[in-house]
Write an enzyme that holds these catalytic residues in place. Structure first.
Site, PDB file in Angstrom:
ATOM      1  N   ASP A  38      35.939  28.222  36.062  1.00 20.57           N
ATOM      2  CA  ASP A  38      36.235  28.848  34.496  1.00 20.57           C
ATOM      3  C   ASP A  38      37.515  29.700  34.116  1.00 20.57           C
ATOM      4  O   ASP A  38      38.346  28.693  33.460  1.00 20.57           O
ATOM      5  CB  ASP A  38      35.091  29.672  34.541  1.00 20.57           C
ATOM      6  CG  ASP A  38      35.440  30.173  33.350  1.00 20.57           C
ATOM      7  OD1 ASP A  38      35.546  28.947  32.679  1.00 20.57           O
ATOM      8  OD2 ASP A  38      35.216  30.982  32.802  1.00 20.57           O
TER       9      ASP A  38
ATOM     10  N   ARG B 290      37.457  22.743  46.929  1.00 16.94           N
ATOM     11  CA  ARG B 290      35.964  22.608  48.259  1.00 16.94           C
ATOM     12  C   ARG B 290      35.722  20.895  48.561  1.00 16.94           C
ATOM     13  O   ARG B 290      36.156  20.327  49.381  1.00 16.94           O
ATOM     14  CB  ARG B 290      34.587  23.221  47.960  1.00 16.94           C
ATOM     15  CG  ARG B 290      33.663  22.665  48.792  1.00 16.94           C
ATOM     16  CD  ARG B 290      32.393  24.025  48.875  1.00 16.94           C
ATOM     17  NE  ARG B 290      33.038  25.388  49.012  1.00 16.94           N
ATOM     18  CZ  ARG B 290      33.028  25.789  50.470  1.00 16.94           C
ATOM     19  NH1 ARG B 290      32.743  25.095  51.555  1.00 16.94           N
ATOM     20  NH2 ARG B 290      32.991  26.900  51.145  1.00 16.94           N
TER      21      ARG B 290
ATOM     22  N   LYS C 246      42.846  40.704  38.775  1.00 15.17           N
ATOM     23  CA  LYS C 246      41.518  41.224  38.218  1.00 15.17           C
ATOM     24  C   LYS C 246      39.726  41.431  38.812  1.00 15.17           C
ATOM     25  O   LYS C 246      39.786  39.863  38.722  1.00 15.17           O
ATOM     26  CB  LYS C 246      41.658  42.409  37.427  1.00 15.17           C
ATOM     27  CG  LYS C 246      41.137  41.463  36.266  1.00 15.17           C
ATOM     28  CD  LYS C 246      41.125  42.251  34.981  1.00 15.17           C
ATOM     29  CE  LYS C 246      39.088  42.432  34.781  1.00 15.17           C
ATOM     30  NZ  LYS C 246      38.827  41.712  33.844  1.00 15.17           N
TER      31      LYS C 246
ATOM     32  N   ASP D  92      35.152  46.389  33.973  1.00 15.44           N
ATOM     33  CA  ASP D  92      36.277  44.995  33.777  1.00 15.44           C
ATOM     34  C   ASP D  92      37.114  45.400  32.501  1.00 15.44           C
ATOM     35  O   ASP D  92      38.128  44.154  33.031  1.00 15.44           O
ATOM     36  CB  ASP D  92      34.643  44.526  32.964  1.00 15.44           C
ATOM     37  CG  ASP D  92      35.001  43.179  32.237  1.00 15.44           C
ATOM     38  OD1 ASP D  92      36.084  42.130  33.442  1.00 15.44           O
ATOM     39  OD2 ASP D  92      34.461  42.430  32.093  1.00 15.44           O
TER      40      ASP D  92
ATOM     41  N   HIS E 206      42.800  46.774  31.682  1.00 21.33           N
ATOM     42  CA  HIS E 206      43.152  46.331  30.423  1.00 21.33           C
ATOM     43  C   HIS E 206      44.231  48.073  29.401  1.00 21.33           C
ATOM     44  O   HIS E 206      44.944  47.865  28.986  1.00 21.33           O
ATOM     45  CB  HIS E 206      42.307  45.446  29.832  1.00 21.33           C
ATOM     46  CG  HIS E 206      42.243  44.085  30.381  1.00 21.33           C
ATOM     47  ND1 HIS E 206      43.101  43.467  31.319  1.00 21.33           N
ATOM     48  CD2 HIS E 206      41.303  43.619  30.258  1.00 21.33           C
ATOM     49  CE1 HIS E 206      42.286  42.588  31.807  1.00 21.33           C
ATOM     50  NE2 HIS E 206      41.269  43.085  31.397  1.00 21.33           N
TER      51      HIS E 206
ATOM     52  N   LYS F 233      35.257  42.041  16.880  1.00 20.60           N
ATOM     53  CA  LYS F 233      36.579  41.240  18.134  1.00 20.60           C
ATOM     54  C   LYS F 233      37.760  42.220  17.661  1.00 20.60           C
ATOM     55  O   LYS F 233      37.746  42.205  16.499  1.00 20.60           O
ATOM     56  CB  LYS F 233      36.491  39.608  18.254  1.00 20.60           C
ATOM     57  CG  LYS F 233      37.835  39.779  18.853  1.00 20.60           C
ATOM     58  CD  LYS F 233      37.804  39.340  20.046  1.00 20.60           C
ATOM     59  CE  LYS F 233      38.228  38.823  20.911  1.00 20.60           C
ATOM     60  NZ  LYS F 233      38.583  39.395  22.750  1.00 20.60           N
TER      61      LYS F 233
HETATM   62  C1  BG6 Z   1      38.758  39.173  30.994  1.00 20.50           C
HETATM   63  C2  BG6 Z   1      37.357  40.147  31.204  1.00 20.50           C
HETATM   64  O1  BG6 Z   1      38.836  40.547  32.200  1.00 20.50           O
HETATM   65  O2  BG6 Z   1      38.914  39.766  29.575  1.00 20.50           O
HETATM   66  C3  BG6 Z   1      36.025  39.613  30.144  1.00 20.50           C
HETATM   67  O3  BG6 Z   1      37.011  40.139  32.454  1.00 20.50           O
HETATM   68  C4  BG6 Z   1      37.340  40.151  29.167  1.00 20.50           C
HETATM   69  O4  BG6 Z   1      34.737  40.245  30.272  1.00 20.50           O
HETATM   70  C5  BG6 Z   1      37.768  39.266  28.525  1.00 20.50           C
HETATM   71  O5  BG6 Z   1      35.748  39.277  28.173  1.00 20.50           O
HETATM   72  C6  BG6 Z   1      38.747  39.488  27.499  1.00 20.50           C
HETATM   73  O6  BG6 Z   1      40.246  38.710  27.227  1.00 20.50           O
HETATM   74  P1  BG6 Z   1      40.526  38.314  25.927  1.00 20.50           P
HETATM   75  O7  BG6 Z   1      41.992  37.766  25.518  1.00 20.50           O
HETATM   76  O8  BG6 Z   1      39.580  37.391  25.290  1.00 20.50           O
HETATM   77  O9  BG6 Z   1      40.644  40.133  25.327  1.00 20.50           O
END
Ligand code: BG6
Length: 427
Positions: A13, A42, A126, A213, A218, A308
């Site tokens: 992904d 694989r 991570k 996460d 972050h 968001k």
């Molecule tokens: C990832 C997390 O590191 O960051 C996700 O595993 C999260 O859960 C994502 O949705 C958010 O990244 P961005 O760049 O879309 O803010």
């Protein structure tokens, strides 16, 4: 320098959503003609088919060679080494774009197969452990084969254009430099809210949760950029050290002021009626650094929220009741910087109203994706946008009291409706 980039998990992904588009963009600049990619998976892959189905763009085809192997078999790593056939004056980037549990075994076999030569760099995604102890073990394990200078720990938030702008803005504007302390700043908020849920990542998320996460990596990194010293003529190569100094001054989190929540419907998504995994987490922190004493800091992250928004909000102290100056770094989705100000409302009365001075990158200006920056900086051996092992450990340490409390209590998980606001969750 000629670079061979090996991506473990080329069909996964992250690779198809982020790495391959980033590579297509980088290569289209014409500045990386010496870059070739080996995509490990694989099963045998048809590179053309992968690029056309996942990217709708096959321009990278001539740059990528597929290599199928069993990542638990040492002999396959020896075959890979022969296939790579690293020449003089060439460097090797090993990018582990694999599920969290898989990287340690791969590192071990890479090391045993001798794919840790001085010209090799290891790019790790991570999560770096799940707590301070597991992170330390992981760091020690990687250190068995790779020197810290060869390890590039990716926190893609550090590589976002607007995140880098926090340092640039602070260093470039004396106006704010003068007031970047507790005399002028009342409180700081660093938040990453998402409307989306866990998007089918049930297995990953059940073991992870919002604290691990997003908040531990972050948001701690964003906070470090706000708190760190930005000396005159900052050398970006010193940024990791400055961030670490900032994190070292942050006091351990107080569990009684942490909040965890879970959006309704999450348990059905993960098919676990008793799941206690948090989809929202917030902590209140303070810094012991002299310039930050007494300034409350909120870090919050949640999925299934009303919007968001990834933002750093710096609230300035009022000297009159009516004032409200807030400086906002909009990391995403609308990258820019805003300052809320009071001005006179036009008219015959002496009334005030709030206005916003704002700078937004024009929507049509496509900013480089964080993963482009990550790959370019790794090629160029620039480590300022990668997390050092000490930063990772310190971020875990700060959160250890909260993790300990949450592990031993299960009565404080707030269930919330999808679409809830931050204020309702931390009220
Ligand atoms: C990832 C997390 O590191 O960051 C996700 O595993 C999260 O859960 C994502 O949705 C958010 O990244 P961005 O760049 O879309 O803010």
């Amino acid at each position: 320098m000629k670079t061979k980039l090996v991506i473990f998990g080329i069909t996964g992904d992250l690779s198809t959503r982020k790495l391959l588009p980033a590579l297509a963009q980088i290569i289209s600049t014409g500045d990386f003609d010496d870059l070739s990619v080996i995509g490990v998976s694989r099963r045998d892959i048809d590179v053309y088919e992968l690029l056309s189905s996942k990217l709708g763009d096959t321009s990278l085809e001539s740059r990528i060679a597929g290599f199928s192997m069993d990542t638990s078999n040492l002999d396959d790593y020896k075959r890979l080494k022969d296939f790579i056939n690293l020449g003089d004056e060439e460097q090797l980037l090993l990018y582990l774009s694999v599920p969290p549990g898989a990287s340690s075994g791969i590192v071990e076999l890479l090391g045993q197969a001798g794919l840790n030569m001085p010209e090799a760099k290891l790019l790790l995604e991570k999560p770096f452990g799940v707590d301070v102890e597991s992170a330390r073990q992981m760091i020690d394990h990687v250190g068995k084969y790779y020197d810290e200078s060869q390890v590039y720990r990716i926190d893609h938030y550090l590589a976002k254009e607007m995140t880098q702008n926090i340092i640039a803005f602070r260093g470039g504007n004396a106006l704010f430099d003068h007031v970047w302390n507790s005399s002028a700043i009342e409180r700081i908020e660093v938040v990453a809210l998402e409307e989306i849920g866990i998007e089918g990542r049930a297995q990953f998320y059940e073991q992870t949760g919002a604290l691990r996460d997003v908040l531990q990596g972050h948001l701690m990194q964003l906070l470090a950029l706000v708190l760190m010293d930005v000396p005159l003529g900052l050398d970006w190569d010193d940024a990791a050290k400055m961030r670490l100094d900032a994190l070292n001054s942050v006091a351990l989190a107080d569990p009684s002021r942490a909040v965890r929540g879970q959006y309704e419907g999450y348990r059905d998504e993960v098919s676990n009626d008793t799941s206690e995994t948090e989809t929202f987490a917030s902590v209140n922190l303070t810094s012991n650094a002299s310039q930050w004493q007494g300034v409350p800091i909120l870090l919050a992250s949640g999925k299934g929220m009303d919007k968001k928004a990834t933002e750093v909000r710096v609230h300035f102290r009022k000297s009159h009741e009516s004032q409200t100056n807030c400086l906002i770094f909009n990391i995403q989705p609308h990258e820019g910087i805003e300052i809320e100000l009071y001005t006179k409302r036009p008219g015959y009365d002496h009334e005030l109203e709030t206005q916003t001075l704002s700078f937004m990158y024009p929507a049509e200006e496509k900013l480089p994706d964080a993963y482009e920056q990550v790959i370019v900086d790794a090629i160029r051996s620039r480590k300022s946008l990668f997390a050092s092992s000490e930063e990772v450990l310190r971020a875990w340490e700060i959160l250890t009291p909260v993790q300990g409390y949450w592990n031993s209590h299960n009565d404080d998980l707030k269930l919330y409706k999808k679409g809830s606001s931050l204020d309702t969750l931390i009220a």
